[in-house]
Design a protein around this motif. Structure first.
Motif, PDB file in Angstrom:
ATOM      1  N   GLY A 117     -38.262  -0.144 -36.079  1.00  0.00           N
ATOM      2  CA  GLY A 117     -39.351  -0.742 -36.830  1.00  0.00           C
ATOM      3  C   GLY A 117     -40.204  -1.607 -35.916  1.00  0.00           C
ATOM      4  N   ARG A 118     -41.126  -2.333 -36.506  1.00  0.00           N
ATOM      5  CA  ARG A 118     -42.008  -3.184 -35.699  1.00  0.00           C
ATOM      6  C   ARG A 118     -41.253  -4.324 -35.037  1.00  0.00           C
ATOM      7  NH1 ARG A 118     -46.475  -2.968 -40.430  1.00  0.00           N
ATOM      8  NH2 ARG A 118     -47.625  -1.132 -39.723  1.00  0.00           N
ATOM      9  N   ASP A 128     -46.457   0.908 -33.769  1.00  0.00           N
ATOM     10  CA  ASP A 128     -47.293   1.593 -34.743  1.00  0.00           C
ATOM     11  C   ASP A 128     -47.597   3.031 -34.320  1.00  0.00           C
ATOM     12  OD1 ASP A 128     -47.309  -0.588 -36.379  1.00  0.00           O
ATOM     13  OD2 ASP A 128     -49.349  -1.229 -35.921  1.00  0.00           O
ATOM     14  N   ILE A 131     -44.369   4.994 -35.171  1.00  0.00           N
ATOM     15  CA  ILE A 131     -44.217   5.163 -36.616  1.00  0.00           C
ATOM     16  C   ILE A 131     -45.234   6.178 -37.132  1.00  0.00           C
ATOM     17  CG2 ILE A 131     -44.462   4.003 -38.848  1.00  0.00           C
ATOM     18  CD1 ILE A 131     -43.395   1.447 -37.416  1.00  0.00           C
ATOM     19  N   ASP A 132     -46.471   6.068 -36.659  1.00  0.00           N
ATOM     20  CA  ASP A 132     -47.531   6.984 -37.068  1.00  0.00           C
ATOM     21  C   ASP A 132     -47.184   8.415 -36.685  1.00  0.00           C
ATOM     22  OD1 ASP A 132     -50.527   6.835 -38.056  1.00  0.00           O
ATOM     23  OD2 ASP A 132     -50.489   8.268 -36.401  1.00  0.00           O
ATOM     24  N   ILE A 144     -35.518   4.733 -39.554  1.00  0.00           N
ATOM     25  CA  ILE A 144     -35.962   3.527 -38.852  1.00  0.00           C
ATOM     26  C   ILE A 144     -34.814   2.536 -38.812  1.00  0.00           C
ATOM     27  CG2 ILE A 144     -37.594   1.612 -38.898  1.00  0.00           C
ATOM     28  CD1 ILE A 144     -39.669   3.424 -40.011  1.00  0.00           C
ATOM     29  N   THR A 265     -44.328   0.288 -47.780  1.00  0.00           N
ATOM     30  CA  THR A 265     -43.879   0.828 -46.497  1.00  0.00           C
ATOM     31  C   THR A 265     -44.162  -0.131 -45.355  1.00  0.00           C
ATOM     32  OG1 THR A 265     -44.497   3.005 -47.350  1.00  0.00           O
ATOM     33  CG2 THR A 265     -43.885   2.868 -45.041  1.00  0.00           C
ATOM     34  N   VAL A 269     -41.269  -1.618 -42.875  1.00  0.00           N
ATOM     35  CA  VAL A 269     -41.135  -1.273 -41.459  1.00  0.00           C
ATOM     36  C   VAL A 269     -41.390  -2.463 -40.543  1.00  0.00           C
ATOM     37  CG1 VAL A 269     -41.744   1.129 -41.888  1.00  0.00           C
ATOM     38  CG2 VAL A 269     -43.517  -0.475 -41.171  1.00  0.00           C
TER      39      VAL A 269
END
Length: 280
Positions: A117-118, A128, A131-132, A144, A265, A269
């Motif tokens: 995750g972030r 990002d 994740i994208d 994640i 979401t 995340v």
């Protein structure tokens, strides 16, 4: 049904090591092949015309980032040999914004992609991008993993966050290897989504019947956020029930709308309360 090939984003930091351990445990339980992808992911340089000194710095920086990626790949292979897991390591070069495309390309040839995750990736742009790429461009689901990794179990007591939407349906389908082997699968329905034309007379009953048909042992819970965000309510419900995995649809709204207004979401995340299995 099981995952036969698992892709994991590897890095030579504590969160990366925790992520690899989670992926390795999953590969062992599923008897899967594990592919580790290290991304060079150099920050995009700010070009200054005629600056030879800056060019030298960028070259040194590129070599440093590539060194970290190669170290992560070598360490990953050594650990997998020790654990007796079939594995290979790959290195994707380029800048941060290209990392998502590289991940998506490799993820298309895996059953599941494991990322952070972030809170578990070196920079927000890199997080990002990954994740994208994993959610929107790979055609696959993503697991994640929080920065601290997973607990004693992963997927023994999963929770399906069910809003009746297409993304949630796909996530539940992608999570079947977890759901059908779990001691208990909880289907959690938030009252926020009632009246959206997505549920039958008894919210959660149809998805519970479908999962039961696959052999899952299902319990349905209806929650009322009561002034909390849906993400907060889901996390609280998962912890209260002793769940070790949350399965949910990813980014039901457009990415632009999510980036401006936020969403379930995005909240999840940023600081995953538990491992998340997401699909878009």
């Amino acid at each position: 049904m099981s995952y036969k090939t698992i892709l994991v984003h590897i890095a030579d930091d504590p969160a990366g090591l925790a992520r690899v351990d989670a992926a390795a445990r999953l590969a062992e339980s599923q008897r899967a092949r594990l592919v580790g992808l290290a991304t060079v992911a150099q920050p995009t340089p700010v070009l200054v015309e005629g600056s030879a000194a800056a060019a030298g710095i960028w070259a040194e920086q590129a070599a440093e980032f590539e060194g970290h990626a190669r170290h992560a790949a070598d360490a990953f292979l050594a650990k997998m040999r020790q654990r007796g897991i079939e594995a290979e390591a790959r290195i994707a070069g380029g800048f941060e914004e290209n990392a998502g495309g590289a991940l998506a390309l490799n993820a298309r040839y895996a059953d599941l992609t494991v990322i952070g995750g972030r809170d578990a990736v070196a920079t927000r742009p890199l997080a990002d991008a990954l994740i994208d790429g994993a959610l929107f461009d790979s055609g696959r689901a993503a697991l994640i993993v929080p920065a601290l990794g997973v607990g004693a179990t992963l997927g023994a007591r999963p929770m399906v966050a069910w809003d009746g939407g297409a993304q949630a349906a796909r996530a539940a389908r992608e999570a079947l290897p977890f759901l059908i082997s779990a001691a208990e699968t909880r289907v959690c329905v938030a009252k926020t989504y009632f009246g959206m034309g997505r549920h039958g007379e008894e919210p959660g009953a149809d998805v519970a019947r479908w999962l039961s048909g696959h052999g899952a042992k299902v319990t349905v819970e209806v929650i009322d956020p009561e002034g909390h965000t849906i993400a907060e309510a889901l996390a609280a419900a998962a912890r209260r029930s002793g769940c070790d995995l949350i399965v949910m649809g990813g980014f039901g709204h457009s990415r632009l709308r999510e980036s401006i207004f936020g969403g379930v979401t995005s909240d999840m995340v940023s600081h995953p309360p538990l491992p998340l299995l997401l699909a878009h």
